[in-house]
Design a protein around this motif. Structure first.
Motif, PDB file in Angstrom:
ATOM      1  N   ALA A  87      21.095  -5.152   5.980  1.00  0.00           N
ATOM      2  CA  ALA A  87      20.155  -4.204   6.578  1.00  0.00           C
ATOM      3  C   ALA A  87      19.573  -3.281   5.508  1.00  0.00           C
ATOM      4  CB  ALA A  87      20.843  -3.390   7.668  1.00  0.00           C
ATOM      5  N   ARG A  88      20.393  -2.833   4.567  1.00  0.00           N
ATOM      6  CA  ARG A  88      19.864  -1.987   3.486  1.00  0.00           C
ATOM      7  C   ARG A  88      18.812  -2.739   2.685  1.00  0.00           C
ATOM      8  NH1 ARG A  88      25.304  -0.463   2.934  1.00  0.00           N
ATOM      9  NH2 ARG A  88      25.600  -1.814   1.105  1.00  0.00           N
ATOM     10  N   ARG A  89      19.054  -4.025   2.456  1.00  0.00           N
ATOM     11  CA  ARG A  89      18.086  -4.811   1.683  1.00  0.00           C
ATOM     12  C   ARG A  89      16.777  -4.988   2.454  1.00  0.00           C
ATOM     13  NH1 ARG A  89      21.910  -9.437  -1.279  1.00  0.00           N
ATOM     14  NH2 ARG A  89      23.006  -7.934  -2.618  1.00  0.00           N
ATOM     15  N   LEU A  90      16.882  -5.210   3.753  1.00  0.00           N
ATOM     16  CA  LEU A  90      15.668  -5.353   4.546  1.00  0.00           C
ATOM     17  C   LEU A  90      14.925  -4.022   4.640  1.00  0.00           C
ATOM     18  CD1 LEU A  90      13.783  -7.055   6.218  1.00  0.00           C
ATOM     19  CD2 LEU A  90      15.346  -6.823   8.168  1.00  0.00           C
ATOM     20  N   LEU A  91      15.656  -2.918   4.734  1.00  0.00           N
ATOM     21  CA  LEU A  91      15.018  -1.599   4.737  1.00  0.00           C
ATOM     22  C   LEU A  91      14.290  -1.348   3.419  1.00  0.00           C
ATOM     23  CD1 LEU A  91      17.837   0.501   6.434  1.00  0.00           C
ATOM     24  CD2 LEU A  91      15.509   0.221   7.315  1.00  0.00           C
ATOM     25  N   ASP A  92      14.893  -1.724   2.304  1.00  0.00           N
ATOM     26  CA  ASP A  92      14.226  -1.575   1.006  1.00  0.00           C
ATOM     27  C   ASP A  92      12.944  -2.405   0.961  1.00  0.00           C
ATOM     28  OD1 ASP A  92      16.189   0.127   0.100  1.00  0.00           O
ATOM     29  OD2 ASP A  92      17.261  -1.401  -1.059  1.00  0.00           O
ATOM     30  N   THR A  93      12.999  -3.591   1.536  1.00  0.00           N
ATOM     31  CA  THR A  93      11.821  -4.452   1.577  1.00  0.00           C
ATOM     32  C   THR A  93      10.697  -3.800   2.381  1.00  0.00           C
ATOM     33  OG1 THR A  93      13.168  -6.453   1.392  1.00  0.00           O
ATOM     34  CG2 THR A  93      10.951  -6.708   2.300  1.00  0.00           C
ATOM     35  N   LEU A  94      11.035  -3.246   3.536  1.00  0.00           N
ATOM     36  CA  LEU A  94      10.017  -2.590   4.354  1.00  0.00           C
ATOM     37  C   LEU A  94       9.417  -1.384   3.637  1.00  0.00           C
ATOM     38  CD1 LEU A  94      11.649  -2.676   7.908  1.00  0.00           C
ATOM     39  CD2 LEU A  94       9.852  -4.157   7.008  1.00  0.00           C
ATOM     40  N   THR A  95      10.244  -0.654   2.905  1.00  0.00           N
ATOM     41  CA  THR A  95       9.736   0.492   2.147  1.00  0.00           C
ATOM     42  C   THR A  95       8.720   0.043   1.112  1.00  0.00           C
ATOM     43  OG1 THR A  95      11.781   1.754   2.460  1.00  0.00           O
ATOM     44  CG2 THR A  95      10.394   2.367   0.592  1.00  0.00           C
ATOM     45  N   LEU A  96       9.016  -1.055   0.421  1.00  0.00           N
ATOM     46  CA  LEU A  96       8.083  -1.568  -0.579  1.00  0.00           C
ATOM     47  C   LEU A  96       6.793  -2.071   0.058  1.00  0.00           C
ATOM     48  CD1 LEU A  96      10.570  -3.416  -2.937  1.00  0.00           C
ATOM     49  CD2 LEU A  96       9.240  -1.389  -3.480  1.00  0.00           C
ATOM     50  N   ILE A  97       6.912  -2.742   1.208  1.00  0.00           N
ATOM     51  CA  ILE A  97       5.709  -3.207   1.907  1.00  0.00           C
ATOM     52  C   ILE A  97       4.823  -2.028   2.297  1.00  0.00           C
ATOM     53  CG2 ILE A  97       4.879  -4.269   4.050  1.00  0.00           C
ATOM     54  CD1 ILE A  97       7.328  -6.102   3.949  1.00  0.00           C
ATOM     55  N   LYS A  98       5.427  -0.982   2.851  1.00  0.00           N
ATOM     56  CA  LYS A  98       4.657   0.187   3.261  1.00  0.00           C
ATOM     57  C   LYS A  98       4.003   0.860   2.057  1.00  0.00           C
ATOM     58  CE  LYS A  98       4.615   1.717   6.974  1.00  0.00           C
ATOM     59  NZ  LYS A  98       3.715   1.472   8.136  1.00  0.00           N
ATOM     60  N   GLN A  99       4.702   0.893   0.925  1.00  0.00           N
ATOM     61  CA  GLN A  99       4.125   1.461  -0.284  1.00  0.00           C
ATOM     62  C   GLN A  99       2.901   0.684  -0.732  1.00  0.00           C
ATOM     63  OE1 GLN A  99       7.371   1.520  -3.081  1.00  0.00           O
ATOM     64  NE2 GLN A  99       8.224   3.439  -2.287  1.00  0.00           N
ATOM     65  N   ARG A 100       2.994  -0.656  -0.696  1.00  0.00           N
ATOM     66  CA  ARG A 100       1.848  -1.476  -1.094  1.00  0.00           C
ATOM     67  C   ARG A 100       0.670  -1.273  -0.135  1.00  0.00           C
ATOM     68  NH1 ARG A 100       3.472  -5.453  -5.037  1.00  0.00           N
ATOM     69  NH2 ARG A 100       1.258  -5.921  -5.248  1.00  0.00           N
ATOM     70  N   MET A 101       0.973  -1.049   1.140  1.00  0.00           N
ATOM     71  CA  MET A 101      -0.094  -0.766   2.102  1.00  0.00           C
ATOM     72  C   MET A 101      -0.749   0.579   1.810  1.00  0.00           C
ATOM     73  SD  MET A 101       1.473  -2.139   5.733  1.00  0.00           S
ATOM     74  CE  MET A 101       1.812  -3.883   6.021  1.00  0.00           C
ATOM     75  N   LEU A 102       0.055   1.596   1.521  1.00  0.00           N
ATOM     76  CA  LEU A 102      -0.482   2.923   1.238  1.00  0.00           C
ATOM     77  C   LEU A 102      -1.332   2.925  -0.026  1.00  0.00           C
ATOM     78  CD1 LEU A 102       2.612   5.146   2.119  1.00  0.00           C
ATOM     79  CD2 LEU A 102       0.436   5.048   3.356  1.00  0.00           C
ATOM     80  N   LEU A 103      -0.955   2.085  -0.991  1.00  0.00           N
ATOM     81  CA  LEU A 103      -1.710   1.991  -2.238  1.00  0.00           C
ATOM     82  C   LEU A 103      -2.953   1.121  -2.105  1.00  0.00           C
ATOM     83  CD1 LEU A 103       1.277   1.596  -4.745  1.00  0.00           C
ATOM     84  CD2 LEU A 103      -0.227   3.591  -4.503  1.00  0.00           C
ATOM     85  N   GLY A 104      -3.134   0.492  -0.945  1.00  0.00           N
ATOM     86  CA  GLY A 104      -4.286  -0.369  -0.743  1.00  0.00           C
ATOM     87  C   GLY A 104      -4.139  -1.746  -1.343  1.00  0.00           C
ATOM     88  N   GLU A 105      -2.922  -2.099  -1.798  1.00  0.00           N
ATOM     89  CA  GLU A 105      -2.692  -3.416  -2.380  1.00  0.00           C
ATOM     90  C   GLU A 105      -2.405  -4.463  -1.308  1.00  0.00           C
ATOM     91  OE1 GLU A 105       0.470  -2.618  -5.051  1.00  0.00           O
ATOM     92  OE2 GLU A 105      -0.749  -1.384  -6.387  1.00  0.00           O
ATOM     93  N   LEU A 106      -2.059  -3.993  -0.123  1.00  0.00           N
ATOM     94  CA  LEU A 106      -1.898  -4.827   1.064  1.00  0.00           C
ATOM     95  C   LEU A 106      -2.706  -4.183   2.184  1.00  0.00           C
ATOM     96  CD1 LEU A 106       1.880  -5.802   1.537  1.00  0.00           C
ATOM     97  CD2 LEU A 106      -0.066  -7.350   1.685  1.00  0.00           C
ATOM     98  N   PRO A 107      -3.300  -4.977   3.064  1.00  0.00           N
ATOM     99  CA  PRO A 107      -3.951  -4.372   4.240  1.00  0.00           C
ATOM    100  C   PRO A 107      -2.925  -3.590   5.063  1.00  0.00           C
ATOM    101  CG  PRO A 107      -4.505  -6.714   4.030  1.00  0.00           C
ATOM    102  CD  PRO A 107      -3.416  -6.447   3.050  1.00  0.00           C
ATOM    103  N   THR A 108      -3.343  -2.501   5.666  1.00  0.00           N
ATOM    104  CA  THR A 108      -2.456  -1.727   6.538  1.00  0.00           C
ATOM    105  C   THR A 108      -2.318  -2.468   7.859  1.00  0.00           C
ATOM    106  OG1 THR A 108      -3.137   0.350   5.506  1.00  0.00           O
ATOM    107  CG2 THR A 108      -2.102   0.484   7.675  1.00  0.00           C
ATOM    108  N   LEU A 109      -1.119  -2.953   8.127  1.00  0.00           N
ATOM    109  CA  LEU A 109      -0.882  -3.843   9.257  1.00  0.00           C
ATOM    110  C   LEU A 109       0.366  -3.422  10.027  1.00  0.00           C
ATOM    111  CD1 LEU A 109      -1.264  -7.185   7.267  1.00  0.00           C
ATOM    112  CD2 LEU A 109      -2.928  -6.309   8.925  1.00  0.00           C
ATOM    113  N   PRO A 110       0.396  -3.686  11.342  1.00  0.00           N
ATOM    114  CA  PRO A 110       1.656  -3.556  12.075  1.00  0.00           C
ATOM    115  C   PRO A 110       2.632  -4.629  11.596  1.00  0.00           C
ATOM    116  CG  PRO A 110      -0.051  -4.510  13.468  1.00  0.00           C
ATOM    117  CD  PRO A 110      -0.720  -4.100  12.199  1.00  0.00           C
ATOM    118  N   ILE A 111       3.934  -4.289  11.583  1.00  0.00           N
ATOM    119  CA  ILE A 111       4.957  -5.175  11.035  1.00  0.00           C
ATOM    120  C   ILE A 111       5.918  -5.601  12.134  1.00  0.00           C
ATOM    121  CG2 ILE A 111       6.853  -5.374   9.369  1.00  0.00           C
ATOM    122  CD1 ILE A 111       5.440  -3.179   7.727  1.00  0.00           C
TER     123      ILE A 111
END
Length: 220
Positions: A87-111
């Motif tokens: 669960a900690r690893r999956l939480l870290d993954t979600l944090t990185l995904i959200k960071q990439r979305m905030l930076l505009g490197e990924l589209p802002t999407l529901p997960i």
């Protein structure tokens, strides 16, 4: 997760979490309205995840297929059942995904989260902890009560549990666990293993995709 992301297209990615470096594949279709993380822990789910990813992508949903274990860890049976660690690893993954979305490197999407077997309680626990970020969950098999009673009772995302109709122990356990939930949830029984594996995989993929499509938020 510093790789340049291909959109549309496939991007192999690596995600640092604690002392581990996880490997995954991010696949984004041209028509994109959500992202679903497909988690597994060391087993080889290529046929299942490939079939599911294709169906989701046809529905306009991107996928991140992610192994929560490193290759070196796969031979240790105990770690497959370590819900807290995974669960900690999956939480870290979600944090990185959200960071990439905030930076505009990924589209802002529901997960959304999709898991099977040992990863089912992991996805449920993470969804309960990140209830504002996860729009829906699908768990195939596994014992969701291993997520912990607190997480079952605090889950808010819609949950679909898929269980083989011939797996009476898992079905009974998951039915008991679902009584603890206040969110929208369903349990669906899958027919016994088909002589045509492709047909069985296709049926699971369609049920899964339908759940995410039905609960996908409307993008502004």
């Amino acid at each position: 997760m510093n790789e340049a992301i291909s959109f549309p297209g496939d991007t192999p990615i690596s995600i640092p979490t604690g002392q581990a470096l996880l490997q995954g594949l991010l696949s984004l279709p041209a028509r994109l309205s959500a992202l679903v993380v497909l988690t597994h822990a060391g087993e080889n789910p290529e046929a299942r995840d490939d079939a599911l990813a294709v169906v989701l992508q046809h529905a306009g949903i991107g996928t991140l297929t992610l192994d929560l274990l490193t290759h070196a860890e796969e031979r240790f049976a105990d770690i497959h059942h370590n819900v807290s660690l995974l669960a900690r690893r999956l939480l870290d993954t979600l944090t990185l995904i959200k960071q990439r979305m905030l930076l505009g490197e990924l589209p802002t999407l529901p997960i959304g989260l999709c898991a099977a077997g040992d990863c089912s309680p992991v996805a449920l626990r993470v969804a309960a902890l990140r209830d504002h970020d996860i729009f829906a969950i699908v768990c195939r098999g596994g014992l969701i009560d291993l997520a912990g009673m607190l997480y079952l009772r605090s889950l808010s995302a819609p949950l679909l549990v898929l269980v083989g109709e011939d797996d009476e122990r898992v079905t009974a356990s998951n039915r008991r666990a679902l009584h603890q939930l206040s969110c929208h949830h369903e349990l669906k029984l899958l027919p016994p293993v088909s002589p045509d594996p492709a047909a069985a995989l296709g049926a699971v993929a369609r049920e899964t995709a339908l759940w995410f499509v039905q609960h996908r938020p409307t993008l502004a």
